[in-house]
Design an enzyme around this catalytic site. Structure first.
Site, PDB file in Angstrom:
ATOM      1  N   HIS A  66       0.856  -1.182   0.000  1.00  9.85           N
ATOM      2  CA  HIS A  66       0.000   0.000   0.000  1.00  9.85           C
ATOM      3  C   HIS A  66       0.889   1.226   0.000  1.00  9.85           C
ATOM      4  CE1 HIS A  66      -3.189   2.792   1.041  1.00  9.85           C
ATOM      5  NE2 HIS A  66      -3.999   1.862   0.594  1.00  9.85           N
ATOM      6  N   ASP A 124      -8.040  -5.170  -0.226  1.00  9.66           N
ATOM      7  CA  ASP A 124      -8.605  -5.926  -1.344  1.00  9.66           C
ATOM      8  C   ASP A 124      -8.185  -7.383  -1.374  1.00  9.66           C
ATOM      9  OD1 ASP A 124     -10.252  -4.055  -2.398  1.00  9.66           O
ATOM     10  OD2 ASP A 124      -8.599  -3.009  -3.364  1.00  9.66           O
TER      11      ASP A 124
HETATM   12  N1  CMC Z   1       4.274  -7.336  -5.080  1.00  8.42           N
HETATM   13  C1  CMC Z   1       5.613  -7.351  -5.169  1.00  8.42           C
HETATM   14  N2  CMC Z   1       6.402  -6.300  -4.894  1.00  8.42           N
HETATM   15  C2  CMC Z   1       5.812  -5.173  -4.503  1.00  8.42           C
HETATM   16  C3  CMC Z   1       4.401  -5.076  -4.375  1.00  8.42           C
HETATM   17  C4  CMC Z   1       3.636  -6.219  -4.667  1.00  8.42           C
HETATM   18  N3  CMC Z   1       2.302  -6.170  -4.559  1.00  8.42           N
HETATM   19  N4  CMC Z   1       4.074  -3.830  -3.972  1.00  8.42           N
HETATM   20  C5  CMC Z   1       5.224  -3.173  -3.857  1.00  8.42           C
HETATM   21  N5  CMC Z   1       6.278  -3.958  -4.164  1.00  8.42           N
HETATM   22  C6  CMC Z   1       7.706  -3.641  -4.094  1.00  8.42           C
HETATM   23  C7  CMC Z   1       8.130  -2.778  -5.286  1.00  8.42           C
HETATM   24  O1  CMC Z   1       8.568  -3.584  -6.352  1.00  8.42           O
HETATM   25  C8  CMC Z   1       9.229  -1.959  -4.673  1.00  8.42           C
HETATM   26  O2  CMC Z   1      10.373  -2.805  -4.564  1.00  8.42           O
HETATM   27  P1  CMC Z   1      11.866  -2.165  -4.697  1.00  8.42           P
HETATM   28  O3  CMC Z   1      12.000  -1.250  -3.507  1.00  8.42           O
HETATM   29  O4  CMC Z   1      12.772  -3.339  -4.674  1.00  8.42           O
HETATM   30  O5  CMC Z   1      11.875  -1.425  -6.003  1.00  8.42           O
HETATM   31  C9  CMC Z   1       8.743  -1.702  -3.238  1.00  8.42           C
HETATM   32  O6  CMC Z   1       7.879  -2.822  -2.925  1.00  8.42           O
HETATM   33  C10 CMC Z   1       7.958  -0.400  -3.067  1.00  8.42           C
HETATM   34  O7  CMC Z   1       6.905  -0.400  -4.013  1.00  8.42           O
HETATM   35  P2  CMC Z   1       6.320   0.875  -4.742  1.00  8.42           P
HETATM   36  O8  CMC Z   1       5.759   0.476  -6.064  1.00  8.42           O
HETATM   37  O9  CMC Z   1       7.330   1.976  -4.712  1.00  8.42           O
HETATM   38  O10 CMC Z   1       5.171   1.274  -3.762  1.00  8.42           O
HETATM   39  P3  CMC Z   1       3.989   2.253  -4.118  1.00  8.42           P
HETATM   40  O11 CMC Z   1       3.643   2.950  -2.855  1.00  8.42           O
HETATM   41  O12 CMC Z   1       4.304   3.108  -5.287  1.00  8.42           O
HETATM   42  O13 CMC Z   1       2.808   1.264  -4.574  1.00  8.42           O
HETATM   43  C11 CMC Z   1       0.927  -0.135  -4.585  1.00  8.42           C
HETATM   44  C12 CMC Z   1       1.736   0.889  -3.781  1.00  8.42           C
HETATM   45  C13 CMC Z   1      -0.380  -0.411  -3.837  1.00  8.42           C
HETATM   46  C14 CMC Z   1       0.570   0.464  -5.956  1.00  8.42           C
HETATM   47  C15 CMC Z   1       1.750  -1.426  -4.745  1.00  8.42           C
HETATM   48  O14 CMC Z   1       2.076  -1.969  -3.487  1.00  8.42           O
HETATM   49  C16 CMC Z   1       1.054  -2.470  -5.605  1.00  8.42           C
HETATM   50  O15 CMC Z   1       1.175  -2.430  -6.847  1.00  8.42           O
HETATM   51  N6  CMC Z   1       0.298  -3.438  -4.968  1.00  8.42           N
HETATM   52  C17 CMC Z   1      -0.484  -4.395  -5.735  1.00  8.42           C
HETATM   53  C18 CMC Z   1      -1.792  -3.768  -6.179  1.00  8.42           C
HETATM   54  C19 CMC Z   1      -2.779  -3.623  -5.048  1.00  8.42           C
HETATM   55  O16 CMC Z   1      -2.997  -4.530  -4.269  1.00  8.42           O
HETATM   56  N7  CMC Z   1      -3.419  -2.439  -5.001  1.00  8.42           N
HETATM   57  C20 CMC Z   1      -4.484  -2.175  -4.023  1.00  8.42           C
HETATM   58  C21 CMC Z   1      -4.122  -1.115  -3.044  1.00  8.42           C
HETATM   59  S1  CMC Z   1      -5.309  -1.060  -1.698  1.00  8.42           S
HETATM   60  C22 CMC Z   1      -6.749  -0.487  -2.431  1.00  8.42           C
HETATM   61  C23 CMC Z   1      -6.709   0.964  -2.646  1.00  8.42           C
HETATM   62  O17 CMC Z   1      -6.696   1.703  -1.657  1.00  8.42           O
HETATM   63  O18 CMC Z   1      -6.686   1.366  -3.810  1.00  8.42           O
END
Ligand code: CMC
Length: 427
Positions: free
Chosen positions: A306, A363
Site C-alpha cells: 500500500h 482488497d
Molecule cells: N508485489 C511485489 N512487490 C511489490 C508489491 C507487490 N504487490 N508492492 C510493492 N512492491 C515492491 C516494489 O517492487 C518496490 O520494490 P523495490 O524497492 O525493490 O523497487 C517496493 O515494494 C515499493 O513499491 P512501490 O511500487 O514503490 O510502492 P507504491 O507505494 O508506489 O505502490 C501499490 C503501492 C499499492 C501500488 C503497490 O504496493 C502495488 O502495486 N500493490 C499491488 C496492487 C494492489 O494490491 N493495489 C491495491 C491497493 S489497496 C486499495 C486501494 O486503496 O486502492
C-alpha cells in the site's frame, strides 16, 4: 517542533511556514516557493505532497490506524450502518435518529432514474467491463441533473448529494443485472439503504426475494470499510475534477474511472484472478511469491502493499475475519480462500515482503466475500465504487466549501529545446 523551515538556494535563505495537523503531522507550506525562489517541487506520484487540508479521514500508515472524522474504523464497521457512516463522512457528525431518517427519506425521494438512461445501458455489449459502463452511466446522469451547483447554497449541495446517493445504487444494480441477464428493476424503498441494494441486485424474476442477514451485514461492513481513504488516486481525481467547478456527478464519474485500475480499486478483481491462477497451477504459492520478487518479471502480488500503510492495513484484518464468518455461516467451502491464507502466510514470512513492509491490503480478502455472494469478479470494483461514494462526496463538498483553487500541477520540462520547423517536403 519549529514552525518554520528554511530552504537555501543559490546563497539565499528563505523561510517557509510549517503547518501542523491535529494529529501532529507537519508540512512545509510551499505556496510562495516559486514566487520567492523560481523553484517548484518535484514529487512524482505525490509521495510527499499534501494537496489539501482535510478534516474527513485520518490514517497513520506506520501504526495501521484509520479513523473517519475521529471514529475508529473498527467501531464504525462493528456498530454503525452504512448510511450513518455516509452521513458522518459528508456532514462531519454521526446523525441523530431524525437526521438519519430524513437523510434516508430524501435519498429515497431521488431513487429513480430517467428511463432514457436504460437506452445507454442497452447499447453496451453484455461483455463490456462494468466499471466502464458505470462510469458512462454516471456521466449520463449529468444530462438529467444540473451540471453545476452553487456552493454557497447548502440546499443545492444537499440536493446533489441525495440525488447521487439515490441513483448510483440503482445504476450499480442495473449494471449487475444486465451482466447477469436479469430484468432491470427498482428497489423496495421500505428497506434500509444497504438492504435495498442487496434486494435490487439479487432479486430473481421467478422467486420471492428473501433477505439474507449474513449477506446484508457483510455488505454493510465492506461498504463502510471502503467508504473513504483520504487522498488516494480516485479521491484526488474527484477533488481535482471538481476543482474546475465541474458538477458532483461528473466528478464522481471521473473517480470511478480512476478507481478502475488494478493498482487501485481494480485490485480486488485482480486478486481473485491471481488466486484462481494459483489454484489452477497446483496451488503452488511459492512459485508466485518468487515471481513477485523477480525484478525481471512484471508480476506483483495483487492485494499486497500500500502506498500509505507500512503496517497491517486495519481494514484487511476486519475483512479477513468477515470472510471467515461469511463462508462459515453460509457453509461455503472455497479453495481460493485456502490459497489466500497460504499465500498470506508465505508472504508474511518472506524477507522480501517483510523488508518492504508489504502486508495484505483491504482488497486481499474483499473479492472472496463478493464471490461468496455470487457477484461476478468483474463487478467487484463496482462494489468498491458504491462503498467509496460517500467519501468522494465528502471530499468534493469539503474542497468546494474550502473554495480550493483549481488543481493544476507544474512540471519539469525535459523535452526538446526550441528548434526550427522542417517543412513536410524536406522531411
Ligand atoms: N508485489 C511485489 N512487490 C511489490 C508489491 C507487490 N504487490 N508492492 C510493492 N512492491 C515492491 C516494489 O517492487 C518496490 O520494490 P523495490 O524497492 O525493490 O523497487 C517496493 O515494494 C515499493 O513499491 P512501490 O511500487 O514503490 O510502492 P507504491 O507505494 O508506489 O505502490 C501499490 C503501492 C499499492 C501500488 C503497490 O504496493 C502495488 O502495486 N500493490 C499491488 C496492487 C494492489 O494490491 N493495489 C491495491 C491497493 S489497496 C486499495 C486501494 O486503496 O486502492
Amino acid at each position: 517542533m519549529s514552525t518554520k523551515a528554511t530552504i537555501e538556494f543559490e546563497g539565499k535563505r528563505i523561510e517557509f511556514p510549517v503547518v501542523k495537523g491535529s494529529e501532529g503531522e507537519h508540512a512545509i507550506d510551499v505556496k510562495s516557493l516559486r514566487q520567492q525562489t523560481g523553484l517548484i517541487t518535484f514529487d512524482p506520484g505525490y509521495k510527499n505532497t499534501g494537496s489539501c487540508q482535510s478534516g474527513i479521514t485520518f490514517l497513520d500508515g506506520e501504526e495501521g490506524v484509520l479513523r473517519y472524522r475521529g471514529y475508529e474504523i473498527n467501531d464504525l464497521a462493528e456498530k454503525a450502518n452504512f448510511l450513518e457512516v455516509a452521513y458522518l463522512l459528508i456532514f462531519g457528525e454521526l446523525p441523530t435518529h431524525e437526521q438519519h431518517d430524513a437523510f434516508l427519506n430524501d435519498i429515497k425521494e431521488e431513487s429513480y432514474i430517467d428511463e432514457d438512461l436504460k437506452k445507454i445501458l442497452e447499447s453496451f455489449p453484455k461483455s463490456a467491463h462494468p466499471m466502464g459502463v458505470l462510469s458512462s452511466l454516471t456521466s449520463g446522469l449529468t444530462a438529467f441533473s444540473p451540471s453545476s451547483v452553487d456552493v454557497n447554497a447548502d440546499d443545492q449541495i444537499y440536493n446533489a448529494i441525495v440525488r447521487i446517493m439515490g441513483k448510483l445504487p440503482i445504476l450499480v444494480s442495473w449494471v449487475y443485472r444486465k451482466r447477469m441477464g436479469l430484468p432491470l428493476k427498482y428497489g423496495d424503498y421500505a428497506l434500509g439503504y444497504v438492504e435495498n441494494i442487496a434486494r435490487m441486485m439479487f432479486r430473481k424474476p421467478n422467486k420471492e426475494y428473501v433477505a439474507n442477514p449474513i449477506i446484508d451485514d457483510a455488505l454493510t461492513k465492506l461498504l463502510i470499510l471502503h467508504a473513504d481513504h483520504e487522498q488516494n488516486c480516485s479521491t484526488s481525481t474527484v477533488r481535482i475534477v471538481g476543482s474546475s467547478h465541474a458538477g458532483l456527478f461528473a466528478s464522481v464519474a471521473a473517480g470511478i474511472s480512476a478507481l478502475w485500475g488494478p493498482l487501485h480499486g481494480g485490485a480486488n478483481q485482480a486478486v481473485v484472478e491471481m488466486l484462481e491462477d494459483i489454484k489452477n497451477d497446483d496451488g503452488d504459492v511459492n512459485k508466485y511469491i518468487n515471481k513477485a520478487k523477480d525484478k525481471e518479471d512484471s508480476f506483483r502480488l495483487m492485494g499486497f502493499g500500500h502506498r500509505v500503510y507500512k503496517n497491517f492495513d486495519p481494514r484487511a484484518r476486519i475483512i479477513k475475519k468477515t470472510a471467515d464468518e461469511v463462508l462459515n455461516d453460509l457453509g461455503v467451502v472455497d479453495p481460493v480462500l485456502d490459497i489466500a491464507k497460504k499465500l498470506e502466510q508465505a508472504a508474511l514470512e518472506n524477507p522480501y515482503f517483510v523488508d518492504r513492509k508489504l502486508y495484505p491490503n483491504v482488497d486481499f480478502y474483499s473479492g472472496i466475500i463478493y464471490r461468496t455472494m455470487g457477484i461476478p469478479t468483474e463487478m467487484f470494483t463496482v462494489m468498491f465504487a458504491l462503498g467509496r461514494l460517500p467519501g468522494w462526496i465528502a471530499q468534493w463538498r469539503e474542497m468546494r466549501k474550502q473554495k480550493e483553487p483549481i488543481g493544476r500541477p507544474r512540471q519539469v520540462y525535459v523535452g526538446e529545446r526550441k528548434r526550427s520547423f522542417v517543412p513536410f517536403e524536406n522531411r
